[in-house]
Design a protein around this motif. Structure first.
Motif, PDB file in Angstrom:
ATOM      1  N   PHE A  97       1.281  -1.150  -0.267  1.00 56.10           N
ATOM      2  CA  PHE A  97      -0.125  -0.193  -0.395  1.00 56.10           C
ATOM      3  C   PHE A  97       0.921   1.425   0.009  1.00 56.10           C
ATOM      4  N   ALA A  98       1.675   1.155   0.976  1.00 56.77           N
ATOM      5  CA  ALA A  98       2.734   2.470   0.691  1.00 56.77           C
ATOM      6  C   ALA A  98       2.770   2.689  -0.520  1.00 56.77           C
ATOM      7  N   ALA A  99       3.440   1.975  -1.037  1.00 55.47           N
ATOM      8  CA  ALA A  99       4.916   1.741  -2.415  1.00 55.47           C
ATOM      9  C   ALA A  99       3.501   2.101  -3.442  1.00 55.47           C
ATOM     10  N   LYS A 100       3.004   1.193  -4.077  1.00 50.39           N
ATOM     11  CA  LYS A 100       1.879   1.525  -4.545  1.00 50.39           C
ATOM     12  C   LYS A 100       0.529   2.922  -4.713  1.00 50.39           C
ATOM     13  N   CYS A 101       0.221   2.819  -3.441  1.00 54.27           N
ATOM     14  CA  CYS A 101      -1.311   3.788  -3.677  1.00 54.27           C
ATOM     15  C   CYS A 101      -0.058   5.601  -2.426  1.00 54.27           C
ATOM     16  N   LEU A 102       0.005   5.086  -1.529  1.00 53.24           N
ATOM     17  CA  LEU A 102       0.275   5.799  -0.860  1.00 53.24           C
ATOM     18  C   LEU A 102       1.639   7.247  -0.743  1.00 53.24           C
ATOM     19  N   ILE A 103       2.753   6.770  -1.405  1.00 53.89           N
ATOM     20  CA  ILE A 103       3.881   7.175  -1.441  1.00 53.89           C
ATOM     21  C   ILE A 103       3.665   8.505  -2.540  1.00 53.89           C
ATOM     22  N   PRO A 104       3.424   7.900  -3.771  1.00 54.71           N
ATOM     23  CA  PRO A 104       3.615   8.621  -5.012  1.00 54.71           C
ATOM     24  C   PRO A 104       2.927  10.149  -4.846  1.00 54.71           C
ATOM     25  N   ARG A 105       1.958   9.770  -3.119  1.00 57.59           N
ATOM     26  CA  ARG A 105       0.993  11.145  -3.113  1.00 57.59           C
ATOM     27  C   ARG A 105       0.685  12.146  -2.155  1.00 57.59           C
ATOM     28  N   LEU A 106       2.223  11.517  -1.586  1.00 59.82           N
ATOM     29  CA  LEU A 106       2.899  12.149  -0.253  1.00 59.82           C
ATOM     30  C   LEU A 106       2.770  13.746  -0.610  1.00 59.82           C
ATOM     31  N   PRO A 107       3.474  13.982  -2.003  1.00 59.40           N
ATOM     32  CA  PRO A 107       3.476  15.648  -1.791  1.00 59.40           C
ATOM     33  C   PRO A 107       2.812  16.310  -1.752  1.00 59.40           C
ATOM     34  N   ALA A 108       0.859  16.115  -2.831  1.00 57.69           N
ATOM     35  CA  ALA A 108       0.093  16.973  -3.200  1.00 57.69           C
ATOM     36  C   ALA A 108      -0.386  16.158  -1.604  1.00 57.69           C
ATOM     37  N   PHE A 109      -0.099  15.618  -0.361  1.00 60.39           N
ATOM     38  CA  PHE A 109      -1.320  15.870   0.794  1.00 60.39           C
ATOM     39  C   PHE A 109      -0.141  17.064   1.269  1.00 60.39           C
ATOM     40  N   ALA A 110       0.478  17.347   1.386  1.00 54.59           N
ATOM     41  CA  ALA A 110       1.741  17.817   2.122  1.00 54.59           C
ATOM     42  C   ALA A 110       1.448  19.557   1.353  1.00 54.59           C
ATOM     43  N   GLN A 111       1.360  19.611   0.483  1.00 55.44           N
ATOM     44  CA  GLN A 111       0.508  21.246  -0.051  1.00 55.44           C
ATOM     45  C   GLN A 111      -0.745  20.887   0.347  1.00 55.44           C
ATOM     46  N   ALA A 112      -1.615  19.969   0.392  1.00 57.58           N
ATOM     47  CA  ALA A 112      -2.948  20.468   0.487  1.00 57.58           C
ATOM     48  C   ALA A 112      -2.617  20.938   2.043  1.00 57.58           C
ATOM     49  N   HIS A 113      -2.439  20.165   3.253  1.00 65.56           N
ATOM     50  CA  HIS A 113      -2.523  20.452   4.651  1.00 65.56           C
ATOM     51  C   HIS A 113      -1.146  20.281   4.831  1.00 65.56           C
ATOM     52  N   PRO A 114      -0.891  22.021   5.453  1.00 59.73           N
ATOM     53  CA  PRO A 114       0.799  21.985   5.964  1.00 59.73           C
ATOM     54  C   PRO A 114       0.779  21.525   6.961  1.00 59.73           C
ATOM     55  N   ASP A 115      -0.067  22.349   7.726  1.00 63.24           N
ATOM     56  CA  ASP A 115      -0.682  21.377   9.154  1.00 63.24           C
ATOM     57  C   ASP A 115       0.350  20.427   9.833  1.00 63.24           C
ATOM     58  N   LEU A 116       0.074  19.580   8.870  1.00 62.67           N
ATOM     59  CA  LEU A 116       0.028  18.564   9.114  1.00 62.67           C
ATOM     60  C   LEU A 116       1.378  17.833   8.842  1.00 62.67           C
ATOM     61  N   ASP A 117       2.110  16.860   9.721  1.00 58.83           N
ATOM     62  CA  ASP A 117       3.038  16.571   9.329  1.00 58.83           C
ATOM     63  C   ASP A 117       2.707  14.899   9.469  1.00 58.83           C
ATOM     64  N   LEU A 118       2.899  14.137   8.348  1.00 54.50           N
ATOM     65  CA  LEU A 118       2.401  13.173   8.309  1.00 54.50           C
ATOM     66  C   LEU A 118       3.654  11.668   7.834  1.00 54.50           C
ATOM     67  N   ARG A 119       3.946  11.192   9.008  1.00 46.97           N
ATOM     68  CA  ARG A 119       5.135  10.087   8.940  1.00 46.97           C
ATOM     69  C   ARG A 119       5.055   8.516   8.459  1.00 46.97           C
ATOM     70  N   VAL A 120       5.294   7.688   7.685  1.00 45.12           N
ATOM     71  CA  VAL A 120       4.534   6.372   7.624  1.00 45.12           C
ATOM     72  C   VAL A 120       5.307   5.566   7.487  1.00 45.12           C
ATOM     73  N   GLN A 121       5.212   3.976   8.406  1.00 44.34           N
ATOM     74  CA  GLN A 121       6.219   2.988   8.522  1.00 44.34           C
ATOM     75  C   GLN A 121       5.410   2.282   7.706  1.00 44.34           C
ATOM     76  N   ALA A 122       6.265   1.515   6.955  1.00 44.71           N
ATOM     77  CA  ALA A 122       5.779   0.415   6.133  1.00 44.71           C
ATOM     78  C   ALA A 122       5.905  -0.851   6.573  1.00 44.71           C
ATOM     79  N   SER A 123       4.857  -1.581   7.395  1.00 41.33           N
ATOM     80  CA  SER A 123       5.504  -2.820   7.981  1.00 41.33           C
ATOM     81  C   SER A 123       3.886  -3.470   7.636  1.00 41.33           C
TER      82      SER A 123
END
Length: 293
Positions: A104-130
């Motif tokens: 899920f991290a590789a195919k769904c989440l990681i490619p779209r993290l930049p867009a999320f960060a731009q839309a939500h500058p108040d949130l620091d999203l940290r990802v653990q792949a496990s």
């Protein structure tokens, strides 16, 4: 303006909130960096001040009493407001930790993290792949996405995301022949097995001539893209590859699975606006219609 003498000490409320959330005086003590006896004493003093028991003491921990549960919900909201007010005052970004499967991290989440960060500058999203089961309190995780049968765990909620499997292959492997393949034609190709694939369900008794085993769906997808075999994977992970023609669906019907992807989070987090924002975004990543963020 005078302060109400009925307001309990902050330390006692803090000990009560931590013990109620963790279900244990010992766990609360570790969180607050005090002794278990100190937590027990603070809770006992608070109970004496209020005039009723907040916890039912049990051999393996503590459980909120009926009145204690009602009080805990209000106290927890009060602490949440204090944290939010402090974060706002300090202009500090809210850190949210998400634990997701590697695929899920590789195919769904990681490619779209930049867009999320731009839309939500108040949130620091940290990802653990496990793939390992999460202890939300001990691991410091706020939300998790897991491949499992429906999780049933006290104090947790699980939202279904997706489960459907399809069989795909690269056009470089199967050529320009007629699709869909039948069972006999399918059995002639190397079959990629990531542990979730159920090839017996689609081979109609045909023997498997060659199988390649791997421990992640992401690896099976990459192998399929490279033309190394046929993969049985969740549609969500290969949607873009199907749209671009890099992969073809080679069996007409999807394959049912006993295992599904779920968004899991503590029930108490349902009142946290920031966590709900991240949870809804994760659901869009898992949906058939991909949102921009």
């Amino acid at each position: 303006m005078t302060v109400s003498h009925r307001l309990p000490p902050l330390k006692a409320l803090q000990a009560f909130e931590a013990a109620g959330r963790r279900g244990s005086f010992q766990a609360a003590a570790l969180e607050l960096s005090v002794t278990q006896a100190a937590v027990a004493q603070q809770v006992r003093q608070l109970e004496e001040r209020l005039g009723f028991p907040l916890f039912l003491r049990q051999r393996r921990g503590v459980q909120l009493s009926e009145r204690g549960r009602a009080y805990f919900q209000d106290v927890q909201r009060a602490f949440a407001l204090l944290r939010e007010a402090t974060d706002t005052l300090l202009s500090r970004r809210r850190v949210i930790t998400v634990s997701v499967t590697p695929t899920f991290a590789a195919k769904c989440l990681i490619p779209r993290l930049p867009a999320f960060a731009q839309a939500h500058p108040d949130l620091d999203l940290r990802v653990q792949a496990s793939d390992v089961l999460v202890d939300f309190a001990q691991d410091g995780v706020d939300l998790a996405i897991r491949l499992t049968r429906r999780p049933v765990q006290r104090g947790m909620t699980a939202d279904f995301l997706f489960a459907e499997l399809i069989v795909v292959a690269s056009p470089t492997l199967i050529g320009a022949g007629k699709l869909p393949l039948d069972a006999a034609e399918l059995a002639r190709y190397p079959l990629l097995d990531d542990g979730q694939a159920n090839w017996l369900a689609v081979l109609d008794g045909q023997p498997v001539l060659q199988a390649l085993h791997m421990n992640q769906a992401a690896l099976a997808i990459d192998a399929a893209l490279a033309g190394q075999g046929v993969a049985m994977v969740n549609r969500r992970f290969v949607r873009e590859a199907l749209d671009s023609g890099q992969l073809l669906q080679v069996l007409a019907e999807p394959v049912q699975s006993d295992w599904s992807y779920y968004l899991v989070m503590p029930t108490r987090s349902r009142t946290d606006a920031a966590l709900l924002t991240v949870g809804e975004w994760l659901k869009t990543l898992a949906s058939d219609t991909l949102a921009s963020v």
